[in-house]
Design a protein around this motif. Structure first.
Motif, PDB file in Angstrom:
ATOM      1  N   ARG A 156      59.198  22.188  89.428  1.00  0.00           N
ATOM      2  CA  ARG A 156      60.322  21.701  90.232  1.00  0.00           C
ATOM      3  C   ARG A 156      60.732  22.738  91.267  1.00  0.00           C
ATOM      4  O   ARG A 156      61.011  22.405  92.432  1.00  0.00           O
ATOM      5  CB  ARG A 156      61.509  21.373  89.319  1.00  0.00           C
ATOM      6  CG  ARG A 156      62.690  20.737  90.052  1.00  0.00           C
ATOM      7  CD  ARG A 156      63.963  20.823  89.240  1.00  0.00           C
ATOM      8  NE  ARG A 156      64.436  22.198  89.121  1.00  0.00           N
ATOM      9  CZ  ARG A 156      65.107  22.844  90.070  1.00  0.00           C
ATOM     10  NH1 ARG A 156      65.366  22.256  91.233  1.00  0.00           N
ATOM     11  NH2 ARG A 156      65.511  24.085  89.874  1.00  0.00           N
TER      12      ARG A 156
ATOM     13  N   GLU B 209      58.238  22.893  94.077  1.00  0.00           N
ATOM     14  CA  GLU B 209      58.403  21.742  94.960  1.00  0.00           C
ATOM     15  C   GLU B 209      59.615  21.898  95.864  1.00  0.00           C
ATOM     16  O   GLU B 209      59.591  21.502  97.041  1.00  0.00           O
ATOM     17  CB  GLU B 209      58.538  20.475  94.107  1.00  0.00           C
ATOM     18  CG  GLU B 209      58.669  19.196  94.896  1.00  0.00           C
ATOM     19  CD  GLU B 209      58.789  17.990  93.988  1.00  0.00           C
ATOM     20  OE1 GLU B 209      59.817  17.287  94.077  1.00  0.00           O
ATOM     21  OE2 GLU B 209      57.869  17.755  93.179  1.00  0.00           O
TER      22      GLU B 209
ATOM     23  N   THR C  98      66.322  16.746  85.959  1.00  0.00           N
ATOM     24  CA  THR C  98      66.633  16.467  87.363  1.00  0.00           C
ATOM     25  C   THR C  98      67.731  15.437  87.566  1.00  0.00           C
ATOM     26  O   THR C  98      68.249  15.315  88.674  1.00  0.00           O
ATOM     27  CB  THR C  98      65.370  15.962  88.081  1.00  0.00           C
ATOM     28  OG1 THR C  98      64.897  14.774  87.423  1.00  0.00           O
ATOM     29  CG2 THR C  98      64.275  17.014  88.049  1.00  0.00           C
TER      30      THR C  98
ATOM     31  N   TRP D 175      54.670  17.161  85.230  1.00  0.00           N
ATOM     32  CA  TRP D 175      55.724  17.092  86.244  1.00  0.00           C
ATOM     33  C   TRP D 175      55.272  16.243  87.434  1.00  0.00           C
ATOM     34  O   TRP D 175      56.025  15.411  87.938  1.00  0.00           O
ATOM     35  CB  TRP D 175      56.107  18.491  86.715  1.00  0.00           C
ATOM     36  CG  TRP D 175      56.994  18.471  87.920  1.00  0.00           C
ATOM     37  CD1 TRP D 175      56.631  18.663  89.219  1.00  0.00           C
ATOM     38  CD2 TRP D 175      58.401  18.191  87.941  1.00  0.00           C
ATOM     39  NE1 TRP D 175      57.716  18.536  90.050  1.00  0.00           N
ATOM     40  CE2 TRP D 175      58.822  18.240  89.288  1.00  0.00           C
ATOM     41  CE3 TRP D 175      59.338  17.907  86.949  1.00  0.00           C
ATOM     42  CZ2 TRP D 175      60.134  18.022  89.665  1.00  0.00           C
ATOM     43  CZ3 TRP D 175      60.656  17.688  87.326  1.00  0.00           C
ATOM     44  CH2 TRP D 175      61.040  17.749  88.670  1.00  0.00           C
ATOM     45  N   HIS D 176      54.053  16.438  87.878  1.00  0.00           N
ATOM     46  CA  HIS D 176      53.549  15.655  89.014  1.00  0.00           C
ATOM     47  C   HIS D 176      53.352  14.192  88.620  1.00  0.00           C
ATOM     48  O   HIS D 176      53.525  13.299  89.459  1.00  0.00           O
ATOM     49  CB  HIS D 176      52.248  16.271  89.522  1.00  0.00           C
ATOM     50  CG  HIS D 176      52.446  17.600  90.189  1.00  0.00           C
ATOM     51  ND1 HIS D 176      52.880  17.725  91.493  1.00  0.00           N
ATOM     52  CD2 HIS D 176      52.303  18.869  89.712  1.00  0.00           C
ATOM     53  CE1 HIS D 176      52.985  19.012  91.806  1.00  0.00           C
ATOM     54  NE2 HIS D 176      52.643  19.718  90.744  1.00  0.00           N
TER      55      HIS D 176
ATOM     56  N   ARG E  77      56.832  12.781  88.937  1.00  0.00           N
ATOM     57  CA  ARG E  77      57.251  12.623  90.326  1.00  0.00           C
ATOM     58  C   ARG E  77      56.518  11.469  91.010  1.00  0.00           C
ATOM     59  O   ARG E  77      57.045  10.846  91.931  1.00  0.00           O
ATOM     60  CB  ARG E  77      57.000  13.923  91.090  1.00  0.00           C
ATOM     61  CG  ARG E  77      57.895  15.065  90.651  1.00  0.00           C
ATOM     62  CD  ARG E  77      59.344  14.805  90.991  1.00  0.00           C
ATOM     63  NE  ARG E  77      59.552  14.828  92.438  1.00  0.00           N
ATOM     64  CZ  ARG E  77      60.576  14.243  93.056  1.00  0.00           C
ATOM     65  NH1 ARG E  77      61.461  13.559  92.360  1.00  0.00           N
ATOM     66  NH2 ARG E  77      60.702  14.336  94.363  1.00  0.00           N
TER      67      ARG E  77
ATOM     68  N   ASP F 100      62.738   8.464  93.900  1.00  0.00           N
ATOM     69  CA  ASP F 100      64.119   8.909  94.110  1.00  0.00           C
ATOM     70  C   ASP F 100      65.089   7.733  94.100  1.00  0.00           C
ATOM     71  O   ASP F 100      66.226   7.854  93.638  1.00  0.00           O
ATOM     72  CB  ASP F 100      64.229   9.667  95.436  1.00  0.00           C
ATOM     73  CG  ASP F 100      63.468  10.987  95.405  1.00  0.00           C
ATOM     74  OD1 ASP F 100      63.285  11.530  94.301  1.00  0.00           O
ATOM     75  OD2 ASP F 100      63.051  11.458  96.481  1.00  0.00           O
TER      76      ASP F 100
END
Length: 292
Positions: free
Chosen positions: A109, A112, A211, A268-269, A272, A277
């Protein structure tokens, strides 16, 4: 004959005995579906490899710590004569693995977001959801203990209420006897169910707590929804995780030093790529906590 005053009103849908048709609601596309091909799992793996070797020292120290803790757990199991729990504990590692990888998610994170990376922030992760991470950890630990109990019961069903013969004798019993084959078959099936369920509810839950401001139950439920709506690519990702974990076992756990950070960064990827979002900001996903 009915008089005009007794006639049913014209706006009554049941006038004349006519029942209106029930039209089912139209299916809505899931906000979690991304229609990703299964090969995307290897893209996540490459991205995780890139994160691993960007400021690699914290990640490698993290992996070394996981390896040393694993060795300590195995030593304590033998020292306390709990060697019968060794194989279930190794299999159950995948239940709590996503929770242990929290620091690796934090490093990815930060990379990024262009923030500084260090071992300190990886070891002392600050979740946006606060104490929800503790609650999720307790739930995953409970699932791990449930699997351990199930493994002991499966052993008792096939070999009876007899003492564990030790690791030297249990391997021939499992591999060279029909009873052992049956136990392996049943234990593998039950273990696969536990692994699939724990993978589905936890693979995205901790990154979400990191997050987003949400609660643990919502994170676990949304994680399962994300897996279910992207089943093909997530099966491929789960297969990669299993293969790499087996390779770690074949190296007596040494492979964890490299493989565990790799999988943590790649997860994590994966998160994402599937958790957009817009979906993260949608209030209806949460059960209890609304975004600030």
């Amino acid at each position: 004959m009915l008089s005009q005053n007794n006639a049913p009103p014209p706006d009554n849908p049941h006038a004349g005995g006519v029942i209106p048709k029930v039209v089912p609601p139209l299916a809505r596309p899931s906000s979690h579906a991304r229609d990703l091909p299964w090969r995307t799992a290897f893209t996540w793996l490459r991205a995780g490899w890139r994160d691993l070797w960007t400021h690699p020292l914290p990640s490698l120290i993290y992996g070394l710590g996981v390896f040393l803790v694993s060795v300590a757990v195995v030593w304590f199991l033998f020292h306390l004569n709990f060697d019968y729990a060794l194989f279930p504990a190794l299999a159950g590692f995948m239940v709590v693995g996503p929770l242990i990888a929290g620091g690796l998610y934090e490093k990815s994170r930060r990379l990024e977001a262009g923030e500084p990376v260090g071992l300190g922030p990886m070891l002392f992760v600050r979740l946006r959801s606060g104490g929800a991470g503790v609650f999720m950890g307790v739930m995953l630990l409970g699932l791990f203990l449930l699997w351990m109990r199930a493994a002991v019961l499966i052993y008792a069903l096939f070999f009876g209420m007899v003492a564990f013969p030790g690791t030297e004798e249990i391997v021939p019993m499992l591999l060279l006897t029909p009873t052992g084959w049956a136990l392996l078959l049943v234990a593998s099936a039950v273990g696969a169910l536990f692994a699939a369920f724990s993978f589905a509810i936890s693979v995205f839950a901790f990154p979400m707590l990191l997050t987003e401001r949400t609660d643990a139950l919502s994170a676990l439920g949304i994680s399962m929804a994300m897996v279910w709506n992207n089943l093909g690519v997530m099966i491929a990702w789960g297969a990669i995780v299993v293969v790499l974990f087996v390779l770690c076992l074949l190296t007596a756990g040494l492979g964890l030093i490299l493989v565990f950070p790799l999988l943590g960064h790649a997860t994590w990827h994966c998160y994402r790529a599937i958790r957009s979002d817009d979906a993260a900001a949608h209030e209806d996903d949460r059960m209890f906590i609304r975004p600030a």
